[in-house]
Write a protein that holds these residues in place. Structure first.
Motif, PDB file in Angstrom:
ATOM      1  N   VAL A 140       0.845  -1.194   0.000  1.00 56.94           N
ATOM      2  CA  VAL A 140       0.000   0.000   0.000  1.00 56.94           C
ATOM      3  C   VAL A 140       0.879   1.242   0.000  1.00 56.94           C
ATOM      4  CG1 VAL A 140      -1.930  -1.114   1.186  1.00 56.94           C
ATOM      5  CG2 VAL A 140      -0.156   0.024   2.519  1.00 56.94           C
ATOM      6  N   GLU A 141       0.332   2.331  -0.495  1.00 53.74           N
ATOM      7  CA  GLU A 141       1.045   3.603  -0.516  1.00 53.74           C
ATOM      8  C   GLU A 141       1.297   4.096   0.909  1.00 53.74           C
ATOM      9  OE1 GLU A 141       0.280   7.269  -3.374  1.00 53.74           O
ATOM     10  OE2 GLU A 141      -1.057   7.377  -1.620  1.00 53.74           O
ATOM     11  N   VAL A 142       2.440   4.771   1.126  1.00 53.85           N
ATOM     12  CA  VAL A 142       2.803   5.261   2.448  1.00 53.85           C
ATOM     13  C   VAL A 142       3.053   6.765   2.381  1.00 53.85           C
ATOM     14  CG1 VAL A 142       4.499   5.138   4.307  1.00 53.85           C
ATOM     15  CG2 VAL A 142       3.807   3.054   3.128  1.00 53.85           C
ATOM     16  N   ASN A 143       2.510   7.477   3.355  1.00 51.66           N
ATOM     17  CA  ASN A 143       2.715   8.921   3.468  1.00 51.66           C
ATOM     18  C   ASN A 143       4.001   9.180   4.239  1.00 51.66           C
ATOM     19  OD1 ASN A 143       2.596  11.668   3.765  1.00 51.66           O
ATOM     20  ND2 ASN A 143       0.622  11.709   4.808  1.00 51.66           N
ATOM     21  N   LEU A 144       4.999   9.783   3.587  1.00 53.59           N
ATOM     22  CA  LEU A 144       6.296  10.044   4.203  1.00 53.59           C
ATOM     23  C   LEU A 144       6.422  11.469   4.750  1.00 53.59           C
ATOM     24  CD1 LEU A 144       8.726   8.344   1.652  1.00 53.59           C
ATOM     25  CD2 LEU A 144       7.919   7.451   3.834  1.00 53.59           C
ATOM     26  N   SER A 145       5.355  12.240   4.728  1.00 51.34           N
ATOM     27  CA  SER A 145       5.413  13.634   5.162  1.00 51.34           C
ATOM     28  C   SER A 145       6.056  13.754   6.549  1.00 51.34           C
ATOM     29  CB  SER A 145       4.011  14.224   5.218  1.00 51.34           C
ATOM     30  OG  SER A 145       3.378  14.169   3.965  1.00 51.34           O
ATOM     31  N   GLY A 146       7.096  14.564   6.634  1.00 50.23           N
ATOM     32  CA  GLY A 146       7.713  14.838   7.923  1.00 50.23           C
ATOM     33  C   GLY A 146       8.734  13.838   8.393  1.00 50.23           C
ATOM     34  N   CYS A 147       8.880  12.706   7.695  1.00 50.75           N
ATOM     35  CA  CYS A 147       9.924  11.752   8.084  1.00 50.75           C
ATOM     36  C   CYS A 147      11.298  12.404   7.933  1.00 50.75           C
ATOM     37  CB  CYS A 147       9.824  10.487   7.241  1.00 50.75           C
ATOM     38  SG  CYS A 147       8.433   9.425   7.675  1.00 50.75           S
ATOM     39  N   ILE A 148      12.254  11.874   8.658  1.00 51.31           N
ATOM     40  CA  ILE A 148      13.558  12.519   8.783  1.00 51.31           C
ATOM     41  C   ILE A 148      14.646  11.616   8.215  1.00 51.31           C
ATOM     42  CG2 ILE A 148      15.258  13.391  10.443  1.00 51.31           C
ATOM     43  CD1 ILE A 148      12.715  13.742  12.342  1.00 51.31           C
ATOM     44  N   LEU A 149      15.520  12.208   7.414  1.00 54.79           N
ATOM     45  CA  LEU A 149      16.749  11.552   6.978  1.00 54.79           C
ATOM     46  C   LEU A 149      17.919  12.319   7.572  1.00 54.79           C
ATOM     47  CD1 LEU A 149      15.983  10.786   3.219  1.00 54.79           C
ATOM     48  CD2 LEU A 149      16.572   9.089   4.967  1.00 54.79           C
ATOM     49  N   THR A 150      18.836  11.607   8.195  1.00 52.98           N
ATOM     50  CA  THR A 150      19.952  12.268   8.854  1.00 52.98           C
ATOM     51  C   THR A 150      21.124  11.314   8.988  1.00 52.98           C
ATOM     52  OG1 THR A 150      20.612  13.514  10.846  1.00 52.98           O
ATOM     53  CG2 THR A 150      19.132  11.638  11.161  1.00 52.98           C
ATOM     54  N   ASP A 151      22.314  11.873   9.144  1.00 56.10           N
ATOM     55  CA  ASP A 151      23.477  11.051   9.486  1.00 56.10           C
ATOM     56  C   ASP A 151      23.936  11.353  10.905  1.00 56.10           C
ATOM     57  OD1 ASP A 151      24.493  13.568   9.055  1.00 56.10           O
ATOM     58  OD2 ASP A 151      26.084  12.948   7.692  1.00 56.10           O
ATOM     59  N   ASP A 152      23.104  12.061  11.662  1.00 55.06           N
ATOM     60  CA  ASP A 152      23.362  12.379  13.061  1.00 55.06           C
ATOM     61  C   ASP A 152      22.059  12.191  13.830  1.00 55.06           C
ATOM     62  OD1 ASP A 152      23.881  13.377  15.553  1.00 55.06           O
ATOM     63  OD2 ASP A 152      24.511  15.378  14.892  1.00 55.06           O
ATOM     64  N   PRO A 153      21.950  11.147  14.661  1.00 58.39           N
ATOM     65  CA  PRO A 153      20.669  10.873  15.323  1.00 58.39           C
ATOM     66  C   PRO A 153      20.225  11.975  16.268  1.00 58.39           C
ATOM     67  CG  PRO A 153      22.419   9.504  16.259  1.00 58.39           C
ATOM     68  CD  PRO A 153      23.001  10.175  15.048  1.00 58.39           C
ATOM     69  N   ALA A 154      21.131  12.874  16.646  1.00 56.29           N
ATOM     70  CA  ALA A 154      20.764  13.974  17.536  1.00 56.29           C
ATOM     71  C   ALA A 154      20.291  15.203  16.774  1.00 56.29           C
ATOM     72  CB  ALA A 154      21.944  14.341  18.428  1.00 56.29           C
ATOM     73  N   THR A 155      20.397  15.180  15.435  1.00 52.91           N
ATOM     74  CA  THR A 155      20.030  16.337  14.610  1.00 52.91           C
ATOM     75  C   THR A 155      19.129  15.883  13.471  1.00 52.91           C
ATOM     76  OG1 THR A 155      22.173  17.353  15.080  1.00 52.91           O
ATOM     77  CG2 THR A 155      20.904  18.264  13.253  1.00 52.91           C
ATOM     78  N   ASN A 156      17.964  16.510  13.361  1.00 50.72           N
ATOM     79  CA  ASN A 156      17.039  16.186  12.273  1.00 50.72           C
ATOM     80  C   ASN A 156      17.448  16.992  11.032  1.00 50.72           C
ATOM     81  OD1 ASN A 156      15.678  14.638  14.179  1.00 50.72           O
ATOM     82  ND2 ASN A 156      14.230  16.261  14.657  1.00 50.72           N
ATOM     83  N   ARG A 157      18.375  16.467  10.258  1.00 51.14           N
ATOM     84  CA  ARG A 157      19.017  17.258   9.212  1.00 51.14           C
ATOM     85  C   ARG A 157      18.124  17.525   8.006  1.00 51.14           C
ATOM     86  NH1 ARG A 157      25.317  16.035   8.551  1.00 51.14           N
ATOM     87  NH2 ARG A 157      25.083  18.126   7.695  1.00 51.14           N
TER      88      ARG A 157
END
Length: 525
Positions: A345-362
Motif C-alpha cells: 500500500v502507498e505510504v505517506n512520508l510527510s515529515g519523516c527525517i533523513l539524517t546522518d546524526d541521530p541527535a540532529t534532524n538534518r
C-alpha cells in the motif's frame, strides 16, 4: 466494547485480565470474556455456557500473544452469541473465540476483570482507552514481526531480553545503561547468588525470586532508570560498564556456571539504531540463541522498554526502508539516499527525517510526499542539505515525531562512484552494486574480481606462524592492490606497487619467510 490492557503484575503465569460480560454476579454465573494473561499464555476467550458448569477456553490456531502495553481486547454481543477479539492497535482484530448461549438475558453485567491465579499473591491490571469499537476490521491472523519471548538456551529458562549498551546522550546527564532479564519458564526462578559477568559485574541478592513471566532490570544507575522510566523493578548498580563498540554480558548461576552469554557489537549485522541513536537491543528471535546477532533487533521506540515487554506498534512507515546510497562522488555526480516501499500500500512520508546524526534532524521529507507500493524515492545531497561521508558513517530514517528509527545503515569507506544497496530491493544484505540507480530498482551485486580464495587458520603444526590468507584475481585484467587492507580478523595493508595479474594469486602470511620455506614454489611478492 474495547479496551487497551496497558500491563499486568505477574502474580502467576495463569493470571487473567480482560473484558467480561456476566449474566449475574453469582460466583458460578454464565459469562464470556476476552482476556489476556502472562507472556507465556497470551490472549484467549473464556466462557461458561451453563450456570455452575465448567468454563471453557478458546484461542486462534497458533495463539495470540500478549503485547503489553498494546494489548487490545474486544467483546461483542450479537443476539445470543458473545465473541471475543484481540488486537494490537484498536482497529484490526483477530477472533479469539465465541459462545452461543440459550436464553441469555437481554441485560448483562459488563466490566473489567482481574484474577490472580494465585490466592497468595495480588494481581493488578492497567486498563486504558475503554470505549466502543469504531469501524473494527476482523482478519484471520496478525503477522507479528518477532517471535514471542521464550528460552534462547537449553541451559536455562532465563533470558537476556533487552540491553541498553549505548544510551542517547541526555541533557540531565542521567545514565540509562541497563540489562533486562526475563523468566521464560512456567515456574519461578530463585536467583540468589546468580550473577552477571563479562564487562559488568553484579550479584543478585539472597532470596531474590523472579516469577514466571516477570522482568527485572539491572542498571548502572538504578535511580536514574527508575526516575526516567517510572518503573520499580530495578536492581544495581553493577560495576564496570557496557562498552559502546563491542561487549560481553554473561549470566552465571549460583555455582558460577555460565547460563547465558551475549557478545554484542556496534557493527553490522547488529542493529545500528541501538548504538547511541536511542534504541536498545531487544531479543526478537530467541530461537537463534542469544549470542547470534540475528536474534536481536532495535527496540520499537527510542528509549527502549525496560521492565516491560517491547510491544509491537504497527505503522505503515515500517514498510519503508533505506535501499541504496552513494557516498563517494566527484562533481557533477551527487551523493544520494534512496528509499523503497516494501509493502503493498502507498505510504505517506510527510515529515519523516533523513539524517546522518541521530541527535540532529538534518532533513525533513516535504509534506505531501507519498511513496507508492513497491516504489522508489531518492534524495541527492543538494536536496538533503548534506553529503555523505565517503570514509563511512551511519544514515538514519526516522518517523516524523523522531520517536523511532525506522531504518538505519552503517557503512565503511566507499569506493568512488560505487553504490551500496540492498539486492534484491528491500532484502536484508547490503552489497556493492554494479551501477548506481537512484529512484529505480537496484542492479545486481557487483562481482569483485579479487576474492579471498584460501585461509589457513588452524595449521596442523599448531604454530600460528604457519597461518596465511590467499587472494585470487578471477578477472581478465590486473588489479592494483596498493593500500588494500585486511581489517577484520587480521590487520595488514598491502604495500604500494603490488599488482595482482589476471588469474594470479597472492598469499599474505603471518610469517612470510617461514611460509616460503614451507612452500618453496612461492615467490616474493
Amino acid at each position: 466494547l474495547r479496551a487497551r490492557l496497558d500491563g499486568v503484575t505477574v502474580s502467576d503465569p495463569f493470571l487473567h485480565a480482560g473484558l467480561m460480560a456476566r449474566e449475574t454476579t453469582d460466583a458460578n454465573a454464565r459469562f464470556a470474556a476476552a482476556v489476556a494473561s502472562s507472556m507465556q499464555l497470551g490472549c484467549f476467550f473464556e466462557a461458561r455456557a451453563t450456570a455452575g458448569g465448567a468454563a471453557t477456553t478458546a484461542a486462534p490456531r497458533g495463539g495470540f500473544r500478549a503485547n503489553y502495553p498494546q494489548t487490545w481486547l474486544r467483546l461483542r454481543r450479537q443476539g445470543q452469541t458473545l465473541t471475543g477479539f484481540a488486537g494490537v492497535d484498536g482497529q484490526t482484530w483477530v477472533q479469539l473465540g465465541a459462545q452461543t448461549f440459550s436464553g441469555l438475558s437481554n441485560t448483562l453485567y459488563l466490566g473489567l476483570a482481574v484474577a490472580s491465579g494465585n490466592t497468595n499473591s495480588l494481581a493488578t491490571a492497567r486498563f486504558r482507552d475503554l470505549g466502543p469499537a469504531i469501524d473494527p476490521v476482523t482478519v484471520p491472523a496478525l503477522a507479528f514481526p518477532r517471535e514471542p519471548l521464550g528460552p534462547s538456551s537449553r541451559a536455562t529458562g532465563m533470558i537476556f531480553s533487552e540491553i541498553m549498551y549505548h544510551p542517547a546522550p541526555r541533557a540531565d546527564g542521567r545514565n540509562l545503561e541497563f540489562v533486562e532479564l526475563y523468566n521464560a519458564r512456567s515456574v519461578f526462578e530463585d536467583l540468589s547468588g546468580w550473577r552477571l559477568s563479562g564487562d559488568i559485574a553484579f550479584t543478585f541478592p539472597e532470596g531474590f525470586i523472579l516469577q514466571a513471566g516477570e522482568f527485572v532490570v539491572v542498571a548502572a544507575a538504578p535511580e536514574d532508570v527508575k526516575t526516567v522510566y517510572g518503573i520499580t523493578n530495578v536492581l544495581g548498580p553493577y560495576t564496570g560498564n557496557l562498552p559502546h563498540d563491542a561487549g560481553r554480558v554473561r549470566l552465571r548461576n549460583n555455582l558460577g556456571a555460565i547460563r547465558l552469554e551475549v557478545n554484542y557489537s556496534d557493527q553490522p549485522p547488529w542493529p545500528a539504531a541501538a548504538d547511541g541513536a536511542g534504541h536498545s537491543l531487544v531479543l526478537a528471535r530467541p530461537s537463534y540463541g542469544e549470542d547470534d546477532p540475528r536474534a536481536w533487533a532495535a527496540s520499537e521506540l527510542r528509549g527502549g522498554s525496560p521492565g516491560t515487554p517491547d510491544a509491537w506498534r504497527p505503522t505503515p512507515l515500517s514498510a519503508v526502508v533505506l535501499n541504496e546510497i552513494l557516498a563517494h562522488t566527484d562533481d557533477p555526480v551527487l551523493d544520494f539516499v534512496e528509499l523503497f516501499n516494501t509493502g503493498s500500500v502507498e505510504v505517506n512520508l510527510s515529515g519523516c527525517i533523513l539524517t546522518d546524526d541521530p541527535a540532529t534532524n538534518r532533513f525533513r521529507i516535504p509534506a505531501g510526499t507519498r511513496l507508492p507500493a513497491r516504489g522508489f524515492l531518492a534524495f541527492d545531497q543538494n536536496q538533503l542539505g548534506f553529503a555523505l561521508n565517503s570514509a563511512g558513517e551511519t544514515v538514519y530514517l526516522l518517523d516524523p515525531e523522531a520517536t523511532r528509527v525506522l531504518d538505519a545503515v552503517r557503512f565503511g569507506p566507499q569506493e568512488n562512484g560505487v553504490a551500496l544497496g540492498r539486492t534484491p530491493d528491500g532484502a536484508l544484505p547490503w552489497r556493492r552494486l554494479m551501477l548506481p540507480t537512484p529512484g529505480h530498482a537496484n542492479t545486481p551485486r557487483r562481482v569483485e574480481p579479487v576474492v579471498i580464495n584460501e585461509i589457513m587458520y588452524h595449521p596442523i603444526s599448531e604454530d600460528d606462524a604457519d597461518e596465511y590468507v590467499e587472494l585470487h584475481n578471477t578477472g581478465v585484467t590486473a588489479v592494483d592492490l596498493s593500500g588494500w587492507r585486511f581489517v577484520d580478523g587480521i590487520d595488514f595493508e598491502i604495500p604500494t606497487g603490488t599488482t595482482l595479474p589476471a588469474g594470479g594469486y597472492l598469499v599474505v602470511a603471518k610469517d612470510a619467510a617461514r611460509l616460503r620455506a614451507n612452500y618453496p614454489q612461492l615467490n616474493t611478492a
